[in-house]
Design an enzyme around this catalytic site. Sequence first.
Site, PDB file in Angstrom:
ATOM      1  N   LYS A 210     -13.817  -4.476   1.113  1.00  0.00           N
ATOM      2  CA  LYS A 210     -12.881  -5.255   1.926  1.00  0.00           C
ATOM      3  C   LYS A 210     -13.243  -5.063   3.394  1.00  0.00           C
ATOM      4  CE  LYS A 210      -7.924  -6.057   1.354  1.00  0.00           C
ATOM      5  NZ  LYS A 210      -6.657  -5.354   1.067  1.00  0.00           N
TER       6      LYS A 210
HETATM    7  O1  G3P Z   1      -2.581  -7.423   0.547  1.00  0.00           O
HETATM    8  C1  G3P Z   1      -2.192  -7.183   1.869  1.00  0.00           C
HETATM    9  C2  G3P Z   1      -0.914  -6.459   1.881  1.00  0.00           C
HETATM   10  O2  G3P Z   1      -1.081  -5.144   1.474  1.00  0.00           O
HETATM   11  C3  G3P Z   1      -0.139  -6.559   3.114  1.00  0.00           C
HETATM   12  O3  G3P Z   1       1.156  -6.698   2.707  1.00  0.00           O
HETATM   13  O4  G3P Z   1       3.570  -6.634   2.895  1.00  0.00           O
HETATM   14  O5  G3P Z   1       2.131  -5.101   4.305  1.00  0.00           O
HETATM   15  O6  G3P Z   1       2.244  -7.537   4.784  1.00  0.00           O
HETATM   16  P1  G3P Z   1       2.329  -6.473   3.733  1.00  0.00           P
END
Ligand code: G3P
Length: 217
Positions: free
Chosen positions: A83
């Site tokens: 990634k």
């Molecule tokens: O896949 C990306 C994710 O981990 C981010 O999620 O909820 O932290 O915006 P969030």
Amino acid sequence: MKFFADTAEIDDIKELAATGLLDGVTTNPSLIAKSGRDFMEVTKEICGITDGPVSAEVVALDHATMMKEAEVLRKIADNVCIKVPLTIDGLKTCNALTADGTMVNVTLCFSANQALLAAKAGATFISPFVGRHDDNGSNGMDLIRDIRHIYDNYAFDTEILVASVRHATHVLESALIGADVMTAPPAVIKGLFKHILTDKGIEGFLADWEKTGQSIL
Ligand code: G3P
């Protein structure tokens, strides 16, 4: 649409894998920190639970160091997907790694133009963050629609991996738009199984079955 679990929690990944519905896993430095586990160790363990791609993120910001980190990470298992962030150095790294046959997930995508760049750099997956887009006053799903349109216009192979998924409506809209993959926290995925009428239906059937006095086994 493929389902990835956005987590580094082993028990949750095992539980989802047992349903047969898990197609891969995504992690990021925040999720690794939350797990309290050693990055290399937990990534190896996850790669042993699913055959699907397991995203492991580099933390360097320059191309040369990203390549060195990727070299370490891709040795963990064959299903590791590197990634990288959507920056010039990240896309240089994406270009070099995919040319070599390594899977790459380009993360932190917030515009359709960024997604176009990632596809041109040969990304295996592009990760637009819909929840964070919504948080910022935009409509994350409009971004997915635009990316789908652009990728279809040019028949790009890059898979749209909807990330930062927060609720069932994000999942539903991703499927309606034709996203290739969505990654969500285990709680969101488990929530998809639930419907109040399913629960009420089971309750009613069991009450009536009880009245028959019969048993199947
Ligand atoms: O896949 C990306 C994710 O981990 C981010 O999620 O909820 O932290 O915006 P969030």
